[in-house]
Every structure is written in structure tokens, then in C-alpha cells.
Design a protein around this motif. Structure first.
Motif, mmCIF file in Angstrom:
data_model
loop_
_atom_site.group_PDB
_atom_site.id
_atom_site.type_symbol
_atom_site.label_atom_id
_atom_site.label_comp_id
_atom_site.label_asym_id
_atom_site.label_seq_id
_atom_site.Cartn_x
_atom_site.Cartn_y
_atom_site.Cartn_z
ATOM 1 N N ASP A 54 49.052 38.876 34.495
ATOM 2 C CA ASP A 54 49.916 39.895 33.908
ATOM 3 C C ASP A 54 49.157 40.853 32.989
ATOM 4 O O ASP A 54 49.395 42.055 33.013
ATOM 5 N N ASN A 55 48.256 40.305 32.169
ATOM 6 C CA ASN A 55 47.626 41.150 31.158
ATOM 7 C C ASN A 55 46.121 41.373 31.364
ATOM 8 O O ASN A 55 45.479 42.009 30.532
ATOM 9 N N MET A 56 45.556 40.849 32.446
ATOM 10 C CA MET A 56 44.145 41.100 32.729
ATOM 11 C C MET A 56 43.813 40.711 34.163
ATOM 12 O O MET A 56 44.580 40.032 34.827
ATOM 13 N N GLU A 57 42.644 41.160 34.589
ATOM 14 C CA GLU A 57 42.132 40.818 35.908
ATOM 15 C C GLU A 57 40.732 40.245 35.742
ATOM 16 O O GLU A 57 39.978 40.685 34.880
ATOM 17 N N LEU A 58 40.407 39.260 36.554
ATOM 18 C CA LEU A 58 39.080 38.665 36.555
ATOM 19 C C LEU A 58 38.445 38.917 37.910
ATOM 20 O O LEU A 58 39.072 38.719 38.950
ATOM 21 N N THR A 59 37.200 39.345 37.888
ATOM 22 C CA THR A 59 36.413 39.478 39.102
ATOM 23 C C THR A 59 35.153 38.669 38.846
ATOM 24 O O THR A 59 34.415 38.962 37.903
ATOM 25 N N GLN A 60 34.942 37.630 39.646
ATOM 26 C CA GLN A 60 33.831 36.712 39.411
ATOM 27 C C GLN A 60 32.905 36.684 40.615
ATOM 28 O O GLN A 60 33.360 36.690 41.763
ATOM 29 N N PHE A 61 31.601 36.638 40.312
ATOM 30 C CA PHE A 61 30.572 36.670 41.351
ATOM 31 C C PHE A 61 29.660 35.467 41.219
ATOM 32 O O PHE A 61 29.274 35.086 40.114
ATOM 33 N N SER A 62 29.289 34.921 42.356
ATOM 34 C CA SER A 62 28.378 33.786 42.408
ATOM 35 C C SER A 62 26.959 34.286 42.631
ATOM 36 O O SER A 62 26.699 35.042 43.569
ATOM 37 N N CYS A 63 26.065 33.852 41.765
ATOM 38 C CA CYS A 63 24.647 34.182 41.885
ATOM 39 C C CYS A 63 23.871 32.982 41.356
ATOM 40 O O CYS A 63 23.216 33.060 40.328
ATOM 41 N N PRO A 64 24.044 31.825 42.032
ATOM 42 C CA PRO A 64 23.517 30.563 41.508
ATOM 43 C C PRO A 64 22.056 30.658 41.077
ATOM 44 O O PRO A 64 21.272 31.297 41.774
#
Length: 119
Positions: free
Chosen positions: A72-82
Motif C-alpha cells: 500500500d505505501n511502498m514498492e520493493l524491487t530486489q535483485f540477486s547478485c550472489p
């Protein structure tokens, strides 16, 4: 690295925080806008992402590269770069496509660091 992350905040409307951490939540670098509470960049986010990514690969889906989550109040964009994981926190009004592009470009920089960590 901190200067690069700060410049991303300034140059990308709606981007509120950028965090780079490992799968255990150990912080590598971060930049947080004064408009957001520091608790939204809890290192647990990278731990959860790493776990979810690992579980999805066990289902035969292959290695996950990115997860986008909208709240509702934010968006997360997550990336994998082990062994590192990138988390972008943005406002719901932000352009998610731009956040994906920003993360993809940042991933190129982080990949070089991750490669050095493996050596």
C-alpha cells in the motif's frame, strides 16, 4: 559506493532507499531518503529474498534474478547478485519499469564487487 547510491536517490523520482546486503542481512552499503523511516530497510529483507529465491529454484523455476513486490505505501524491487542482494524501496507512485532499469544497471556494478568477493 555510498555516493553512487545517494546519486540514484537524487536522480530517480520516487526512489526512497537503496540497500546492498548479503544473504545473512549484513549491510554492504545503503542510502536512505529522509522521507522514509530507517526501519523499512531492515536487513531481513535481503535474507527473505535470498530464501525465497532459493526455494523457487528448488521448484525447477531456475535461478531468480529479480522480485518486484507492491504494498500500500511502498514498492520493493530486489535483485540477486550472489553473494550480494540489492533492494530498492520506492513510493507507490514511482515508475516500476524505471526502478527495474535502475536495479539492472546497479546490478552490473555490484556484480563486479560480487566477483571480487568470490576470489
Amino acid at each position: 559506493m555510498e555516493n553512487l547510491l545517494e546519486s540514484l536517490l537524487v536522480n530517480n523520482e520516487g526512489l526512497l532507499a537503496v540497500v546492498i546486503a548479503d544473504k545473512d542481512g549484513s549491510l554492504f552499503a545503503k542510502a536512505i531518503s529522509p522521507l522514509v523511516s530507517p526501519h523499512v530497510v531492515d536487513p531481513l529483507l535481503s535474507t527473505t529474498f535470498a530464501f525465497a529465491n532459493d526455494q523457487a529454484s528448488k521448484l525447477g523455476l531456475g535461478k531468480g534474478g529479480m522480485i518486484y513486490t507492491s504494498f500500500d505505501n511502498m514498492e520493493l524491487t530486489q535483485f540477486s547478485c550472489p553473494p550480494l542482494y540489492i533492494t530498492l524501496v520506492s513510493s507507490p507512485a514511482s515508475n516500476s519499469g524505471i526502478m527495474m532499469d535502475v536495479g539492472s544497471e546497479l546490478k552490473k556494478v555490484v556484480a563486479a564487487l560480487a566477483e571480487k568477493m568470490h576470489q
